[in-house]
Design a protein around this motif. Structure first.
Motif: not given
Length: 199
Positions: A23-45
């Protein structure tokens, strides 16, 4: 305006160690951030990962050393073997998804609050009371823990599908405009440099 898609698992210690640097980096560059939580166990598989419990001892031991060193470098407390790990990622992830849609609070504070609850405060982030406390502390309606369940479940599943489609294989994972990908809290300096036009 630059944009960052932030893919992460809410029980990942390396995501915790990133703190709020994204968020600090995004703030410096005026960037927007979309938060995308996911299932890590599912991703690993789906991407060839090996569950932590099935990794060779040497890899498990090295992970613990990396976490200890990472906590020291970041100046952040970390319990290498938290009481409630692993735990069900879905309820906390649903709350983040619902809060992002609802707005009105600090999404970075919510996300980091949940990560800190697991990795520094010995709390079970699958518990409703813990999620409600984190929502309230970040300026969101604690009732989102209940009202956001349906939306959360739908988006959580689609986040996993999107993550696989876009080449995500770990947490945290950052993707910028132009499909530049950065994996790990230790690549945040590279993300910053990229947004500055240096990489």
């Amino acid at each position: 305006m630059p944009h960052i898609d932030y893919f992460f698992a809410i029980i990942s210690p390396f995501t915790y160690l990133a703190g709020t640097r994204l968020e600090e980096i995004a703030g410096r560059h005026g960037a927007t951030v979309a938060y995308k939580p996911f299932d890590l166990i599912g991703l690993s598989a789906l991407t060839g990962g090996v569950p932590l419990k099935d990794r060779p001892p040497a890899r498990q031991e090295y992970r613990l050393q990396e976490l200890r060193r990472g906590g020291l470098k970041a100046g952040m407390p970390i319990n290498l073997r938290p009481a409630h790990f692993p735990t069900n990622m879905a309820p906390a992830s649903y709350a983040i998804i619902a809060a992002q849609k609802a707005g009105g609070g600090d999404l970075a504070a919510l996300t980091h609050g949940l990560l800190r609850a697991c990795w520094a405060e010995e709390k079970d982030i699958a518990e409703d009371a813990v999620i409600r406390d984190c929502l309230g502390a970040a300026g969101f309606d604690p009732g989102l823990a209940d009202s956001g369940l349906l939306l959360g479940a739908e988006v959580y599943a689609s986040n996993l599908e999107e993550a696989v489609r876009r080449g995500v294989f770990g947490s945290p994972f950052y993707i910028t405009d132009g499909d530049e990908r950065f994996w790990g809290h230790d690549r945040l300096d590279d993300l910053d440099a990229h947004l500055s036009g240096k990489l």
